[in-house]
Scaffold this active site. Sequence first.
Site, short mmCIF file in Angstrom:
data_model
loop_
_atom_site.label_atom_id
_atom_site.label_comp_id
_atom_site.label_asym_id
_atom_site.label_seq_id
_atom_site.Cartn_x
_atom_site.Cartn_y
_atom_site.Cartn_z
N ASP A 192 44.38 41.33 33.36
CA ASP A 192 45.81 41.08 33.57
C ASP A 192 46.32 39.96 32.65
O ASP A 192 45.80 38.85 32.66
CB ASP A 192 46.02 40.71 35.04
CG ASP A 192 47.44 40.32 35.40
OD1 ASP A 192 48.35 40.55 34.59
OD2 ASP A 192 47.64 39.80 36.52
N HIS A 365 50.38 36.21 39.46
CA HIS A 365 49.47 36.45 38.33
C HIS A 365 48.89 35.14 37.83
O HIS A 365 49.56 34.11 37.81
CB HIS A 365 50.22 37.15 37.19
CG HIS A 365 50.88 38.43 37.60
ND1 HIS A 365 50.25 39.65 37.54
CD2 HIS A 365 52.12 38.67 38.12
CE1 HIS A 365 51.07 40.59 37.98
NE2 HIS A 365 52.21 40.03 38.33
#
Length: 557
Positions: A192, A365
């Site tokens: 990610d 994130h």
Amino acid sequence: MSQIKIVPLGGVRENGKSIYVVEVEDEIFVLDCGLKYPENEQLGIDMVIPDFSYLLENKDKIAGIFLSHGHADAIGALPYLLENVSVPVFGTELTTELAKINVREYPNTKDFKEFHVVDEFTEIDFGHAVVSFFSTTHTIPDSIGISIKTKEGNIVYTGDFKFDQSANKPYQTDFSRLAEIGKEGVFALLSDSSNAESSSLIASENQTEEEVYDTIRYWEGRIIVASVASNIRRVQQIFNAAHKSGRQVVLTGKDVEQIVRTAIRLGKLQLPDEDLIITERQMKNKRPEELLILETGRMGEPLQSLQKMASKRHKSISIQEGDLIYITTTPAISVETTVAKTEDMVYRAGGTVKTISDNLYVSGHGNENDLKLMLNLMKPKYFVPVQGEYRLLAAHADLAHEVGMSYQDIFITGRGDILEFEKGRLRMTGSTDADNVLIDGLGVGDIGNIVLRDRKILSEDGIFIAVITINRRAKKIISKPRITSRGFVYVKTSTDLMKESATIVETVVLENLEKADFDWGVLKQEIRDQLSRYLYEQTKRRPVILPVIMESSQKRK
């Protein structure tokens, strides 16, 4: 030597639409199947999904679809793939239930039933590869990463993740499992990149919960909280704060109802009080200081709903004097203008706006340090940054280089690029079709650049229609041109423009009727060209010009 391919069909050089193909020998493993919401210039488009051409060409090889979590960017495009290929779908309990909602709401896949629930302890042996999972921390419980064990080592896909040492059980990362996978040997890491440019310290969820509670408990009037429906962690924090503040919660919108009810049923979302949630009808009997309205908007976009509330166009709720509008989502940079416009509208309606990012840096994130920690735990031979625009993938590549990886072992891919293991190393060997597929209503992929261009012109310069009836055999005009316009000029104050346009049409038609090789297409194109030139000279605008020519055998009296 193993035959391995890695093909990102989405989720690279863009936000959302995650889907990554890992091919081991003669088996294909599909990692996530997400959508993204349209950009501003994609007028009228509901959503954007990946191009499944590569998978359809190789559908007999697909072993399964493996989902990392229950957000739309990971599961939203699933119905559109399953209507063309019938393969098993694997995901954790909550992820699977949310995927079922999407699949059953789509008419062509409502009978699909081959869902399989997995957890961090599950291992599935497919012969040439073994698929296993590890728990990760994200804004929704039951998030996992996926590991595909091959002869060359593990191919690891992190899904969306961050590291939060204070996360409670449904959201905890399994660090020991990460270390174990890294010790086994990682051939390739797909990680990610959504927050790769940020070095800011991300607030822990405990800090966020305190911030939410402090904001809610001190407000004396009604509170409208804007959140993303699938951010279950944030919804839990809102429920807890409402309960401790003596407020009851009203859910607005189908999305939040379905997601919240599903999460409660599975025990992934806890209600502090059985009477916490009330209906919009019950809301009318409550005082403002007893209410908290949770607004998630259509498809998880709350800002448009807030604008409707502020302008009194919402179906059930209008912003009133003394309301607090609390935005608990962190909008992307691309919608900053929309946020500013929304705040202005709220203040005009008498409300006050606060955002969760006023005091905290909040993200689901990982920041630079989290990403480097993941790289150090995995120690991959090859690295493929995913999930982010190009600048984010490049920033993540630089982080990998900082922890000791060579740039020649790092691949910043585009949609459809094929990474193939050959002659002892992974290399770029070609590409496949992986364009955006646009969803407009029930239409899938039937809207292209030409239609979008026309919509853009219509939105900016309007449409100009010329209707005329002719008798081709008699080479005569049966009825004079009728000119109408929408979104171009105000007709009542532009009579001279309309008259001259009618004259131009009549002249072009008569000239073409006299030609021995009369052609309908040529006639219409000449009308467009002549009108376009004249209208641009007069107005400096270029509307869509639509000539309508009807043929009649009737003779003019």
